[in-house]
Write a protein that holds these residues in place. Structure first.
Motif, PDB file in Angstrom:
ATOM      1  N   TYR A 142      41.659  43.683  45.732  1.00 16.69           N
ATOM      2  CA  TYR A 142      43.008  44.057  45.321  1.00 16.69           C
ATOM      3  C   TYR A 142      42.922  44.839  44.010  1.00 16.69           C
ATOM      4  CZ  TYR A 142      44.733  40.426  48.511  1.00 16.69           C
ATOM      5  OH  TYR A 142      45.008  39.675  49.615  1.00 16.69           O
ATOM      6  N   ILE A 143      43.744  45.862  43.869  1.00 14.17           N
ATOM      7  CA  ILE A 143      43.853  46.549  42.580  1.00 14.17           C
ATOM      8  C   ILE A 143      45.313  46.500  42.154  1.00 14.17           C
ATOM      9  CG2 ILE A 143      43.457  48.688  41.305  1.00 14.17           C
ATOM     10  CD1 ILE A 143      41.371  49.445  43.347  1.00 14.17           C
ATOM     11  N   VAL A 144      45.534  46.010  40.933  1.00 13.75           N
ATOM     12  CA  VAL A 144      46.892  45.858  40.418  1.00 13.75           C
ATOM     13  C   VAL A 144      47.050  46.782  39.220  1.00 13.75           C
ATOM     14  CG1 VAL A 144      48.531  44.246  39.402  1.00 13.75           C
ATOM     15  CG2 VAL A 144      47.001  43.476  41.196  1.00 13.75           C
ATOM     16  N   SER A 145      48.135  47.543  39.207  1.00 14.80           N
ATOM     17  CA  SER A 145      48.328  48.506  38.124  1.00 14.80           C
ATOM     18  C   SER A 145      48.724  47.789  36.839  1.00 14.80           C
ATOM     19  CB  SER A 145      49.401  49.496  38.515  1.00 14.80           C
ATOM     20  OG  SER A 145      50.653  48.882  38.424  1.00 14.80           O
TER      21      SER A 145
ATOM     22  N   PHE B 175      46.454  48.918  45.503  1.00 16.07           N
ATOM     23  CA  PHE B 175      45.445  49.052  46.546  1.00 16.07           C
ATOM     24  C   PHE B 175      45.059  47.679  47.069  1.00 16.07           C
ATOM     25  CE2 PHE B 175      41.142  49.343  48.192  1.00 16.07           C
ATOM     26  CZ  PHE B 175      41.274  50.423  49.048  1.00 16.07           C
ATOM     27  N   ASN B 176      44.838  47.605  48.353  1.00 18.11           N
ATOM     28  CA  ASN B 176      44.414  46.341  48.936  1.00 18.11           C
ATOM     29  C   ASN B 176      43.535  46.638  50.127  1.00 18.11           C
ATOM     30  OD1 ASN B 176      45.919  45.071  51.618  1.00 18.11           O
ATOM     31  ND2 ASN B 176      44.694  43.661  50.415  1.00 18.11           N
TER      32      ASN B 176
ATOM     33  N   GLY C 191      44.274  48.452  31.267  1.00 17.15           N
ATOM     34  CA  GLY C 191      45.212  47.475  31.822  1.00 17.15           C
ATOM     35  C   GLY C 191      45.227  47.352  33.325  1.00 17.15           C
ATOM     36  N   VAL C 192      44.393  48.118  34.001  1.00 17.06           N
ATOM     37  CA  VAL C 192      44.333  47.987  35.463  1.00 17.06           C
ATOM     38  C   VAL C 192      43.471  46.774  35.810  1.00 17.06           C
ATOM     39  CG1 VAL C 192      43.741  49.155  37.610  1.00 17.06           C
ATOM     40  CG2 VAL C 192      44.510  50.477  35.663  1.00 17.06           C
ATOM     41  N   LYS C 193      43.948  45.978  36.763  1.00 12.93           N
ATOM     42  CA  LYS C 193      43.181  44.788  37.150  1.00 12.93           C
ATOM     43  C   LYS C 193      42.532  44.999  38.513  1.00 12.93           C
ATOM     44  CE  LYS C 193      46.038  41.367  34.863  1.00 12.93           C
ATOM     45  NZ  LYS C 193      47.171  42.253  34.583  1.00 12.93           N
TER      46      LYS C 193
END
Lengths: 220, 142
Positions: A7-10, A17-18, A152-154
Protein backbone atom coordinates in the motif's frame (compact mmCIF):
# COMPACT_ATOMS: atom_id res chain seq x y z
CA UNK A 1 3.81 -17.59 3.11
CA UNK A 2 5.38 -14.54 1.59
CA UNK A 3 4.16 -11.09 0.80
CA UNK A 4 0.44 -10.32 0.79
CA UNK A 5 0.20 -6.74 -0.38
CA UNK A 6 1.68 -3.30 -0.84
CA UNK A 7 0.00 0.00 0.00
CA UNK A 8 1.19 3.55 -0.65
CA UNK A 9 -0.45 6.36 1.30
CA UNK A 10 0.05 9.99 0.33
CA UNK A 11 1.08 12.76 2.67
CA UNK A 12 -2.54 13.71 3.29
CA UNK A 13 -3.60 10.17 4.16
CA UNK A 14 -5.21 9.04 0.93
CA UNK A 15 -4.51 5.67 -0.62
CA UNK A 16 -2.67 6.31 -3.88
CA UNK A 17 -1.56 2.80 -4.70
CA UNK A 18 -2.47 -0.70 -3.70
CA UNK A 19 -1.29 -4.04 -5.02
CA UNK A 20 -2.46 -7.45 -3.81
CA UNK A 21 0.36 -9.87 -4.37
CA UNK A 22 -0.84 -13.29 -3.26
CA UNK A 23 -3.81 -13.01 -0.98
CA UNK A 24 -4.95 -16.48 0.00
CA UNK A 25 -8.52 -17.42 -0.80
CA UNK A 26 -10.32 -18.92 2.15
CA UNK A 27 -13.53 -20.58 1.03
CA UNK A 28 -15.50 -23.68 1.96
CA UNK A 29 -18.57 -25.23 0.41
CA UNK A 30 -20.71 -27.66 2.38
CA UNK A 31 -24.14 -29.24 2.33
CA UNK A 32 -26.41 -28.18 5.22
CA UNK A 33 -29.61 -29.67 6.54
CA UNK A 34 -32.46 -27.95 8.37
CA UNK A 35 -32.19 -26.34 10.92
CA UNK A 36 -28.99 -24.47 10.20
CA UNK A 37 -26.51 -24.72 13.07
CA UNK A 38 -24.96 -21.35 12.20
CA UNK A 39 -26.23 -17.96 13.25
CA UNK A 40 -26.12 -15.46 10.42
CA UNK A 41 -26.26 -11.70 10.77
CA UNK A 42 -26.80 -9.01 8.16
CA UNK A 43 -24.03 -6.44 8.54
CA UNK A 44 -22.71 -3.90 6.03
CA UNK A 45 -24.96 -5.46 3.42
CA UNK A 46 -23.34 -8.88 3.82
CA UNK A 47 -24.45 -12.03 5.59
CA UNK A 48 -21.87 -12.73 8.26
CA UNK A 49 -21.47 -15.79 10.45
CA UNK A 50 -21.93 -14.43 13.98
CA UNK A 51 -22.05 -17.68 15.95
CA UNK A 52 -21.42 -21.36 15.37
CA UNK A 53 -17.75 -21.47 14.41
CA UNK A 54 -16.35 -24.81 13.28
CA UNK A 55 -13.10 -26.04 11.66
CA UNK A 56 -13.36 -24.29 8.31
CA UNK A 57 -16.15 -21.78 8.85
CA UNK A 58 -15.11 -19.00 11.17
CA UNK A 59 -17.00 -16.16 12.78
CA UNK A 60 -16.77 -13.22 10.39
CA UNK A 61 -16.97 -15.29 7.23
CA UNK A 62 -19.61 -14.22 4.74
CA UNK A 63 -22.13 -16.23 2.76
CA UNK A 64 -20.86 -16.28 -0.82
CA UNK A 65 -23.23 -18.61 -2.62
CA UNK A 66 -26.29 -20.83 -2.18
CA UNK A 67 -26.42 -23.94 -4.38
CA UNK A 68 -23.68 -22.39 -6.51
CA UNK A 69 -25.63 -19.17 -7.14
CA UNK A 70 -23.66 -16.12 -5.91
CA UNK A 71 -25.14 -14.00 -3.13
CA UNK A 72 -24.73 -10.23 -3.17
CA UNK A 73 -26.00 -8.40 -0.12
CA UNK A 74 -28.96 -10.46 1.07
CA UNK A 75 -30.20 -11.15 -2.44
CA UNK A 76 -29.27 -14.06 -4.66
CA UNK A 77 -28.26 -13.35 -8.22
CA UNK A 78 -31.61 -14.68 -9.46
CA UNK A 79 -33.51 -12.18 -7.29
CA UNK A 80 -34.50 -14.46 -4.39
CA UNK A 81 -33.96 -13.37 -0.81
CA UNK A 82 -31.19 -15.39 0.85
CA UNK A 83 -32.57 -15.17 4.40
CA UNK A 84 -36.05 -16.31 3.34
CA UNK A 85 -34.49 -19.20 1.50
CA UNK A 86 -32.48 -20.26 4.55
CA UNK A 87 -35.54 -20.05 6.80
CA UNK A 88 -37.66 -22.28 4.61
CA UNK A 89 -37.30 -25.94 5.63
CA UNK A 90 -38.52 -27.23 2.26
CA UNK A 91 -35.44 -25.83 0.50
CA UNK A 92 -33.05 -28.08 2.37
CA UNK A 93 -30.56 -29.68 1.91
CA UNK A 94 -28.74 -26.57 0.74
CA UNK A 95 -25.22 -26.21 -0.52
CA UNK A 96 -23.71 -23.14 1.12
CA UNK A 97 -20.40 -21.52 0.34
CA UNK A 98 -18.71 -19.42 3.02
CA UNK A 99 -15.46 -17.49 2.85
CA UNK A 100 -13.41 -14.72 4.34
CA UNK A 101 -14.74 -11.40 2.98
CA UNK A 102 -12.60 -9.83 0.30
CA UNK A 103 -11.73 -6.21 0.86
CA UNK A 104 -13.38 -3.84 -1.55
CA UNK A 105 -11.47 -0.85 -2.91
CA UNK A 106 -13.55 1.43 -0.68
CA UNK A 107 -12.60 -0.56 2.39
CA UNK A 108 -8.94 -0.35 1.45
CA UNK A 109 -9.16 3.43 1.14
CA UNK A 110 -10.93 3.52 4.49
CA UNK A 111 -8.26 1.38 6.17
CA UNK A 112 -5.44 3.42 4.67
CA UNK A 113 -6.87 6.63 6.03
CA UNK A 114 -7.44 4.91 9.38
CA UNK A 115 -3.77 4.05 9.67
CA UNK A 116 -2.81 7.70 9.40
CA UNK A 117 -4.12 8.85 12.85
CA UNK A 118 -2.93 5.61 14.49
CA UNK A 119 0.54 6.38 13.24
CA UNK A 120 0.34 9.89 14.72
CA UNK A 121 -1.13 8.82 18.09
CA UNK A 122 1.53 6.15 18.52
CA UNK A 123 4.21 8.81 18.40
CA UNK A 124 2.26 11.10 20.72
CA UNK A 125 1.77 8.43 23.40
CA UNK A 126 5.44 7.50 23.37
CA UNK A 127 7.14 7.21 26.76
CA UNK A 128 10.38 8.33 25.15
CA UNK A 129 10.98 11.69 23.48
CA UNK A 130 11.18 12.12 19.69
CA UNK A 131 9.56 8.87 18.70
CA UNK A 132 8.49 8.12 15.15
CA UNK A 133 5.12 6.62 14.31
CA UNK A 134 4.42 2.90 13.96
CA UNK A 135 7.19 1.17 12.02
CA UNK A 136 6.19 -2.47 12.43
CA UNK A 137 2.87 -3.82 13.54
CA UNK A 138 2.76 -7.49 14.39
CA UNK A 139 -0.29 -9.69 14.63
CA UNK A 140 -0.49 -13.47 14.80
CA UNK A 141 -1.30 -13.82 11.08
CA UNK A 142 0.73 -11.06 9.45
CA UNK A 143 3.29 -8.32 9.89
CA UNK A 144 2.89 -4.78 8.60
CA UNK A 145 6.02 -2.79 7.89
CA UNK A 146 5.71 0.93 7.30
CA UNK A 147 8.29 3.31 5.92
CA UNK A 148 7.67 7.03 5.89
CA UNK A 149 9.75 9.13 3.54
CA UNK A 150 10.98 12.61 4.45
CA UNK A 151 8.27 14.02 2.21
CA UNK A 152 5.56 12.25 4.21
CA UNK A 153 4.61 9.47 1.82
CA UNK A 154 4.05 6.17 3.60
CA UNK A 155 4.96 2.84 2.04
CA UNK A 156 3.42 -0.20 3.69
CA UNK A 157 3.93 -3.84 3.01
CA UNK A 158 1.93 -6.68 4.53
CA UNK A 159 3.73 -9.99 4.78
CA UNK A 160 3.96 -13.22 6.64
CA UNK A 161 5.23 -12.75 10.26
CA UNK A 162 8.38 -14.76 9.48
CA UNK A 163 9.34 -12.62 6.49
CA UNK A 164 12.64 -10.76 6.88
CA UNK A 165 14.26 -7.87 5.06
CA UNK A 166 11.08 -5.87 4.63
CA UNK A 167 12.80 -2.54 5.33
CA UNK A 168 15.13 -3.00 2.37
CA UNK A 169 12.19 -4.03 0.24
CA UNK A 170 10.34 -0.83 1.15
CA UNK A 171 13.38 1.29 0.29
CA UNK A 172 13.49 -0.44 -3.08
CA UNK A 173 9.80 0.23 -3.64
CA UNK A 174 10.49 3.89 -2.82
CA UNK A 175 13.20 3.85 -5.45
CA UNK A 176 10.77 2.44 -8.00
CA UNK A 177 8.25 5.10 -7.00
CA UNK A 178 10.73 7.92 -7.59
CA UNK A 179 11.91 6.41 -10.87
CA UNK A 180 8.64 5.39 -12.47
CA UNK A 181 5.89 7.42 -10.82
CA UNK A 182 7.50 10.76 -10.03
CA UNK A 183 9.42 10.95 -13.30
CA UNK A 184 6.32 10.15 -15.30
CA UNK A 185 5.15 13.41 -16.93
CA UNK A 186 1.54 12.24 -16.81
CA UNK A 187 1.56 11.65 -13.06
CA UNK A 188 0.34 14.39 -10.73
CA UNK A 189 1.29 14.34 -7.04
CA UNK A 190 -1.16 13.06 -4.41
CA UNK A 191 -3.18 11.31 -7.12
CA UNK A 192 -3.53 7.54 -7.52
CA UNK A 193 -0.56 5.99 -9.29
CA UNK A 194 -1.43 4.51 -12.66
CA UNK A 195 1.90 3.82 -14.31
CA UNK A 196 2.38 0.58 -16.16
CA UNK A 197 6.16 0.57 -15.73
CA UNK A 198 5.79 0.98 -11.98
CA UNK A 199 3.39 -1.97 -11.81
CA UNK A 200 5.59 -4.35 -13.80
CA UNK A 201 8.76 -3.39 -11.94
CA UNK A 202 7.05 -3.72 -8.57
CA UNK A 203 5.74 -7.13 -9.46
CA UNK A 204 9.17 -8.45 -10.43
CA UNK A 205 10.66 -6.92 -7.26
CA UNK A 206 8.08 -8.68 -5.09
CA UNK A 207 8.65 -11.98 -6.85
CA UNK A 208 12.36 -11.63 -6.27
CA UNK A 209 11.88 -10.73 -2.60
CA UNK A 210 9.61 -13.71 -2.11
CA UNK A 211 12.13 -16.07 -3.70
CA UNK A 212 15.16 -14.86 -1.76
CA UNK A 213 13.17 -15.01 1.47
CA UNK A 214 12.20 -18.62 0.85
CA UNK A 215 15.86 -19.42 0.22
CA UNK A 216 16.93 -17.74 3.45
CA UNK A 217 14.31 -19.62 5.42
CA UNK A 218 15.33 -22.92 3.86
CA UNK A 219 18.98 -22.39 4.72
CA UNK A 220 18.23 -21.89 8.41
CA UNK B 1 16.33 -3.14 28.27
CA UNK B 2 13.79 -1.11 30.13
CA UNK B 3 10.12 -1.25 30.87
CA UNK B 4 8.46 2.15 30.67
CA UNK B 5 4.86 1.85 31.75
CA UNK B 6 1.83 -0.38 31.97
CA UNK B 7 -1.86 0.18 31.36
CA UNK B 8 -4.59 -2.25 32.38
CA UNK B 9 -8.04 -1.76 30.87
CA UNK B 10 -11.20 -3.73 31.41
CA UNK B 11 -13.50 -4.82 28.60
CA UNK B 12 -15.46 -1.57 28.65
CA UNK B 13 -12.37 0.61 28.37
CA UNK B 14 -12.09 1.70 32.01
CA UNK B 15 -8.52 2.27 33.08
CA UNK B 16 -8.08 -0.19 35.94
CA UNK B 17 -4.48 0.55 36.66
CA UNK B 18 -1.59 2.66 35.43
CA UNK B 19 2.00 2.57 36.59
CA UNK B 20 5.18 3.99 35.16
CA UNK B 21 8.82 3.22 35.86
CA UNK B 22 11.26 4.97 33.57
CA UNK B 23 9.05 7.17 31.51
CA UNK B 24 11.03 10.01 29.95
CA UNK B 25 8.32 11.91 28.13
CA UNK B 26 4.84 12.82 29.33
CA UNK B 27 2.14 13.20 26.74
CA UNK B 28 1.11 16.65 27.98
CA UNK B 29 -2.45 15.71 28.93
CA UNK B 30 -4.16 14.37 32.02
CA UNK B 31 -3.91 10.66 32.83
CA UNK B 32 -7.63 10.18 32.13
CA UNK B 33 -7.40 11.76 28.72
CA UNK B 34 -4.29 9.81 27.90
CA UNK B 35 -5.96 6.55 28.89
CA UNK B 36 -8.92 7.34 26.65
CA UNK B 37 -6.62 8.12 23.75
CA UNK B 38 -4.67 4.92 24.34
CA UNK B 39 -7.80 2.79 24.52
CA UNK B 40 -9.23 4.44 21.42
CA UNK B 41 -6.06 3.84 19.48
CA UNK B 42 -5.93 0.17 20.46
CA UNK B 43 -9.59 -0.29 19.66
CA UNK B 44 -8.98 1.10 16.18
CA UNK B 45 -5.82 -0.94 15.67
CA UNK B 46 -7.73 -4.08 16.63
CA UNK B 47 -10.43 -3.43 14.06
CA UNK B 48 -7.77 -2.45 11.51
CA UNK B 49 -5.91 -5.71 12.12
CA UNK B 50 -9.01 -7.89 11.86
CA UNK B 51 -9.95 -6.27 8.53
CA UNK B 52 -6.54 -6.20 6.87
CA UNK B 53 -5.42 -9.65 7.99
CA UNK B 54 -5.13 -12.06 5.04
CA UNK B 55 -6.03 -15.07 7.22
CA UNK B 56 -8.54 -15.44 10.02
CA UNK B 57 -6.93 -13.79 13.04
CA UNK B 58 -6.96 -15.54 16.42
CA UNK B 59 -5.27 -13.27 18.93
CA UNK B 60 -5.02 -10.32 16.56
CA UNK B 61 -2.62 -7.58 17.57
CA UNK B 62 0.54 -8.67 19.38
CA UNK B 63 2.73 -5.59 19.37
CA UNK B 64 3.86 -2.58 17.43
CA UNK B 65 7.20 -0.86 17.29
CA UNK B 66 8.34 2.65 16.53
CA UNK B 67 11.98 3.69 16.37
CA UNK B 68 12.00 4.45 20.13
CA UNK B 69 9.65 2.06 21.90
CA UNK B 70 7.59 -1.08 21.53
CA UNK B 71 4.04 -1.51 22.72
CA UNK B 72 3.01 -5.03 23.68
CA UNK B 73 -0.60 -6.00 23.89
CA UNK B 74 -2.26 -8.92 25.61
CA UNK B 75 -5.96 -9.43 25.95
CA UNK B 76 -7.56 -12.10 28.09
CA UNK B 77 -10.69 -13.85 26.81
CA UNK B 78 -12.71 -11.85 29.32
CA UNK B 79 -11.51 -8.64 27.69
CA UNK B 80 -8.98 -7.47 30.27
CA UNK B 81 -6.25 -5.68 28.31
CA UNK B 82 -2.64 -5.38 29.36
CA UNK B 83 -0.48 -2.83 27.58
CA UNK B 84 3.21 -2.74 28.31
CA UNK B 85 5.60 -0.25 26.77
CA UNK B 86 9.21 -1.33 26.61
CA UNK B 87 12.45 -0.78 24.84
CA UNK B 88 12.50 -2.10 21.25
CA UNK B 89 15.12 -4.77 22.01
CA UNK B 90 13.05 -6.62 24.63
CA UNK B 91 11.86 -10.06 23.55
CA UNK B 92 9.26 -12.57 24.77
CA UNK B 93 7.12 -9.94 26.43
CA UNK B 94 4.04 -11.98 25.58
CA UNK B 95 4.99 -14.69 28.08
CA UNK B 96 5.68 -12.01 30.64
CA UNK B 97 2.24 -10.47 30.15
CA UNK B 98 0.57 -13.86 30.35
CA UNK B 99 2.42 -14.56 33.56
CA UNK B 100 1.45 -11.16 34.89
CA UNK B 101 -2.19 -11.91 34.20
CA UNK B 102 -2.05 -15.37 35.72
CA UNK B 103 0.18 -14.79 38.73
CA UNK B 104 -0.53 -11.20 39.69
CA UNK B 105 -3.86 -10.04 38.30
CA UNK B 106 -5.87 -13.19 38.99
CA UNK B 107 -4.21 -13.82 42.36
CA UNK B 108 -4.39 -10.33 43.82
CA UNK B 109 -7.33 -8.70 42.05
CA UNK B 110 -9.80 -11.37 40.96
CA UNK B 111 -9.36 -13.38 44.16
CA UNK B 112 -9.52 -10.26 46.31
CA UNK B 113 -13.08 -9.66 47.45
CA UNK B 114 -12.27 -6.04 48.25
CA UNK B 115 -11.58 -5.29 44.58
CA UNK B 116 -14.72 -4.36 42.71
CA UNK B 117 -14.89 -5.36 39.06
CA UNK B 118 -14.84 -2.47 36.63
CA UNK B 119 -13.35 -0.08 39.19
CA UNK B 120 -9.77 1.22 39.29
CA UNK B 121 -7.56 -1.04 41.39
CA UNK B 122 -6.59 0.51 44.73
CA UNK B 123 -5.27 -2.62 46.44
CA UNK B 124 -1.84 -1.90 47.86
CA UNK B 125 -0.95 -5.57 47.83
CA UNK B 126 -1.50 -5.74 44.08
CA UNK B 127 0.52 -2.59 43.51
CA UNK B 128 3.45 -3.92 45.51
CA UNK B 129 3.36 -7.31 43.85
CA UNK B 130 3.19 -5.78 40.38
CA UNK B 131 6.06 -3.44 41.13
CA UNK B 132 8.10 -6.33 42.47
CA UNK B 133 7.29 -8.48 39.45
CA UNK B 134 8.30 -5.81 36.93
CA UNK B 135 11.52 -4.94 38.77
CA UNK B 136 12.42 -8.60 38.93
CA UNK B 137 11.75 -8.97 35.18
CA UNK B 138 13.89 -5.96 34.46
CA UNK B 139 16.78 -7.57 36.27
CA UNK B 140 16.34 -10.80 34.33
CA UNK B 141 16.19 -8.92 31.05
CA UNK B 142 19.44 -7.12 31.71
Amino acid sequence: MGIYGVYIVSKSGGLIFNYDYNVPKIETEQAFSYPLDLKLLLENNRLLVSFGQRDTIKVGHVLLAINGIPVSGRKLEDGKDALDMLDDATNYPLNLKFGRPKMTVNEKIFLASMFYPLFAIASQLSPKPRSSGIETLEADTFKLQCFQTLTGVKFMVIADPTHTGLEQLLKKIYELYTDFALKNPFYSLEMPIRCELFDTNLQSLLEQADKTNININNCK
Amino acid sequence: MTIYNIYIFDRLGTLLYYMEWNRQKQSGMSKEEEAKLMYGMLFSIKSFVSKISPHDPKQGLLCYKTNKYALHYYESLTGIKFILNTDISVKNVRDLLQQLYKDIFVEYVVKNTECEMGQPIVSELFQNKLDQFIKQQQKILQ
